[in-house]
Design an enzyme around this catalytic site. Structure first.
Site: not given
Length: 272
Positions: A193, A244, A247, A253
């Site tokens: 990642e 996302e 999340k 994030e």
């Protein structure tokens, strides 16, 4: 499209795989993974994710689960084509600056050494999740944005005989030094990642996300390697394909996607 894949084995499954027999692992693989995906498309099985530093309850189960899965893959004659590893967060290092000071957190050494031994014995890579964005935002008084985004024209950090022009390579080499200090010199490394958010935090923008990811891709394709391992290309996976919105955590994030929530592309990565 026939692309190769990394398939994740969830953390909560690890105790069952560790306690069961290789036959149980074989049945689990066949019913949960191989039933859905052709084996020739699977490059890695990522056994757990960031367990040692962020989900330590599962730490004792990682290597036993991997051992049983490996024996199951041997039964299927897939142990050489499907490699096993377990991605770790950068926080497994207690020191990373300069890279030559790279050292694993002493509290996890009892678990990291058996993992490294398994990887070494099976010719598998050590998987790490590397985010220069987090290093930059937590230490922006010491780290320049250009250094984090690969925009430095010259070396920013001199570490002995090695010179570093970007934070990404410095972060990777810190892991390599840490592995060497535990006696594991040749274990390859895969970045499972890395990425940069497009909004939601300091210096999180489409422009910076494009600059970071594009530079990562170009260097990965060129196979130039890090100062510590020149000429040994680094295999890298970008995070994330989609934003996302569900999340938890900091707002940034939710915004690592190359594509937005509606499927539209946020930016184009050029490969040359």
């Amino acid at each position: 499209t026939g692309i190769n894949l990394i398939i994740g084995v969830p953390n909560e499954i690890l105790p069952s795989l560790a306690a069961g027999s290789p036959t149980f692992s074989l049945e689990w693989l066949q019913s949960n993974i191989f039933y859905n995906i052709p084996t020739n498309q699977i490059r890695y099985l990522a056994v757990g994710n960031e367990v040692l530093s962020k989900d330590p309850y599962y730490s004792p189960f990682v290597v036993p689960a991997m051992t049983n899965l490996y024996q199951a893959l041997q039964t299927l004659n897939l142990a050489n084509s499907v490699k096993l590893s377990s991605p770790q967060a950068a926080s497994v290092l207690s020191a990373s600056y300069p890279p030559s000071s790279g050292t694993f957190d002493p509290y996890i050494v009892s678990n990291i050494v058996p993992l490294l031994r398994f990887l070494n014995d099976t010719n598998s890579p050590f998987m790490v999740n590397v985010y220069p964005y987090l290093s930059y935002t937590s230490s922006s008084e010491y780290i320049s944005l250009d250094y984090a985004l690969f925009r430095s024209d010259k070396a920013v950090l001199q570490d002995g005989a090695l010179a570093y022009g970007n934070l990404f390579y410095a972060s990777i080499d810190a892991f390599i030094y840490a592995m060497e200090k535990q006696g594991f010199v040749g274990v390859p490394l895969v970045v499972t990642e890395t990425g940069w958010p497009t909004s939601g935090g300091a210096e999180a923008s489409v422009e910076n996300a494009l600059a970071y990811n594009e530079n990562v891709v170009r260097r990965a394709l060129a196979g130039v390697g890090t100062p510590k391992r020149p000429g040994q290309g680094v295999e890298v996976y970008l995070f994330d394909l989609f934003d996302e919105d569900g999340k938890s955590g900091e707002e940034y994030e939710k915004h690592f996607g190359i594509f937005g929530l509606d499927g539209s592309k946020i930016y184009d990565i050029r490969f040359n």
